[in-house]
Write a protein that holds these residues in place. Structure first.
Motif, PDB file in Angstrom:
ATOM      1  N   UNK A 335       0.847  -1.199   0.066  1.00 39.17           N
ATOM      2  CA  UNK A 335      -0.017  -0.014   0.049  1.00 39.17           C
ATOM      3  C   UNK A 335       0.675   1.171  -0.086  1.00 39.17           C
ATOM      4  N   UNK A 336       1.955   1.251   0.857  1.00 38.19           N
ATOM      5  CA  UNK A 336       2.854   2.354   0.779  1.00 38.19           C
ATOM      6  C   UNK A 336       4.342   1.572   0.579  1.00 38.19           C
ATOM      7  N   UNK A 337       4.625   1.459  -0.921  1.00 36.83           N
ATOM      8  CA  UNK A 337       5.856   0.677  -1.040  1.00 36.83           C
ATOM      9  C   UNK A 337       5.841   0.228  -2.241  1.00 36.83           C
ATOM     10  N   UNK A 338       6.965   0.084  -3.096  1.00 40.94           N
ATOM     11  CA  UNK A 338       7.192  -0.018  -4.333  1.00 40.94           C
ATOM     12  C   UNK A 338       7.966  -1.545  -4.283  1.00 40.94           C
ATOM     13  N   UNK A 339       8.110  -2.290  -3.277  1.00 46.60           N
ATOM     14  CA  UNK A 339       9.085  -3.478  -3.380  1.00 46.60           C
ATOM     15  C   UNK A 339       8.604  -4.293  -2.257  1.00 46.60           C
ATOM     16  N   UNK A 340       8.115  -5.223  -2.700  1.00 47.08           N
ATOM     17  CA  UNK A 340       7.631  -6.271  -1.455  1.00 47.08           C
ATOM     18  C   UNK A 340       8.803  -6.754  -0.833  1.00 47.08           C
ATOM     19  N   UNK A 341       8.827  -6.304   0.908  1.00 47.72           N
ATOM     20  CA  UNK A 341       9.942  -6.670   1.638  1.00 47.72           C
ATOM     21  C   UNK A 341      10.399  -8.065   1.592  1.00 47.72           C
ATOM     22  N   UNK A 342       9.472  -9.029   1.527  1.00 52.86           N
ATOM     23  CA  UNK A 342       9.702 -10.492   1.554  1.00 52.86           C
ATOM     24  C   UNK A 342      10.670 -10.887   0.507  1.00 52.86           C
TER      25      UNK A 342
END
Length: 437
Positions: A335-342
């Motif tokens: 929702x607030x981020x361009x990259x999936x942290x996983x």
């Protein structure tokens, strides 16, 4: 040109046109940052981690520069060279340097997993000021250096130092000479970090068009971050036709650093419609690799560093936290981020600060096993905003819940509210406030 030239196929012959080779220079260019020198054991640990992550080429050092570098390359060649990961040594176009690289890389050469990276300056400024050489003398250095290296190693990279500032006709001549004598990768660095992204794109495209190299030749980019453009310039170089990118973990490197491996990899992976490339990196190993490099070099990662910084996937604003938590509840990431942290082996975090909202407080209290109502969360949030603390720990949240709502003191026409060690006195009539000890 020597007749004794290795004919083993170059790595590039087996890659698709959109396959990017990641050439990691953390152990060479990255180590040249002041204070980052590593022991042999530390260099081997990083090399093993880079291999685990799937880096295509590890530039393990500059064999001719010191016995330590020579030994590091030797040991890394023994332990890390494989079909998937080549080990590389940097060399000037000097016989002594190249011979040092050959002996250090011997175990990797036996596995057909070695590369010698020879370089010489090609810009007018560098040739005159640093080398004291004419153009013809530089061309002879290329012939001798590349030719000698090719007698022992099939995979030869040639770098034209300060290529971006070189005369393009002469640069093209240098590249054609290097290819004639056996170079299989041609690196075109922006050595001083001078180019704007559109300039670097035009430069790479122009040189590729001028040279008209055989199909198996790989062009490479190597960008420095003096103006903060190393990552964007590297990506533009790939868009222009280069298929190898030289980079360092955490953006380490001389002066302001090199292009950051993690930024380039995630720009490609998260925006396939923009950057239509493939690579063999396991990006889920990026975070652990970044932290290992930081720990062993002693160079701290900025909290706001893209992809691997402590705050890269953390949310402290109430508006953002509300959106993130609603997304999580619906199984939606980003929702607030361009990259999936996983995808980089990290996780998204909610951090409680005075900018947080009620939803975040309720989430955090639930997480630590002390659920609260919205009324209780509101009281806790009031204490947070008056605490003067930058970040609120779980223990402090529990203490604030137990303390209950803030009780303001009325002194005459003023209302006094505790904020950290001070009291804020608000005058209802004047609408001005004073801070008193």
């Amino acid at each position: 040109m020597s007749e004794n030239i290795c004919t083993t196929s170059n790595q590039s012959e087996n890659i698709a046109n959109n396959r990017i080779i990641f050439f990691d220079s953390t152990l060479r260019d990255g180590e040249q940052i002041p204070g980052a020198a590593m022991t042999l054991t530390e260099k081997i640990k990083i090399a093993q981690q880079l291999t685990k992550m799937g880096v295509d080429v590890i530039e393990a050092g500059f064999a001719g520069s010191s016995p330590t570098d020579w030994m590091a390359i030797r040991l890394i060649s023994e332990q890390c060279a494989s079909e998937k990961t080549k080990i590389c040594s940097l060399s000037r176009c000097h016989e002594k340097d190249i011979q040092a690289s050959i002996t250090a890389l011997a175990p990797a050469i036996q596995k057909n997993a070695a590369r010698i990276h020879v370089f010489v300056a090609t810009s007018e400024k560098h040739m005159k000021t640093k080398l004291g050489k004419t153009k013809e003398e530089v061309l002879n250095m290329i012939r001798q250096g590349v030719g000698l290296a090719k007698k022992y190693v099939a995979d030869i990279e040639f770098s034209a130092e300060d290529a971006f500032n070189s005369d393009r006709d002469f640069l093209a001549k240098c590249i054609k000479t290097a290819i004639q004598y056996g170079a299989t990768t041609i690196n075109l660095p922006d050595t001083v970090g001078e180019a704007a992204h559109f300039q670097y794109y035009e430069f790479i495209k122009d040189i590729i068009d001028r040279v008209q190299a055989p199909q198996h030749i790989v062009f490479s980019v190597h960008c420095h971050n003096d103006k903060g453009l190393a990552t964007s310039n590297s990506l533009m170089g790939l868009m222009a036709g280069a298929r190898q990118v030289e980079c360092c973990m955490n953006g380490l490197g001389e002066r302001a650093g090199n292009a950051a491996l993690e930024e380039i990899a995630m720009a490609i992976q998260s925006s396939p419609n923009v950057y239509p490339f493939e690579f063999q990196l396991d990006t889920t190993k990026i975070t652990e690799t970044a932290h290992l490099v930081s720990a062993l070099t002693g160079i701290k990662i900025s909290p706001c560093k893209a992809v691997v910084g402590q705050n890269a996937f953390s949310h402290a604003s109430g508006v953002h936290q509300d959106g993130v938590l609603k997304g999580w509840a619906q199984g939606i990431q980003g929702i607030y981020g361009a990259i999936n942290p996983k995808s980089v082996g990290a996780q998204e975090n909610i951090v409680i600060t005075r900018h947080s909202g009620i939803r975040a407080v309720m989430y955090m209290m639930e997480k630590i096993g002390v659920p609260v109502s919205s009324v209780e969360a509101t009281a806790i949030l009031e204490r947070i905003k008056c605490s003067g603390k930058k970040i609120i720990s779980p223990e402090l949240l529990v203490d604030m819940k137990q303390a209950g709502p803030i009780k303001a003191r009325h002194i005459g026409k003023h209302v006094c509210i505790p904020i950290g060690p001070k009291m804020i006195r608000i005058c209802a009539e004047s609408q001005f406030s004073k801070i008193n000890s």
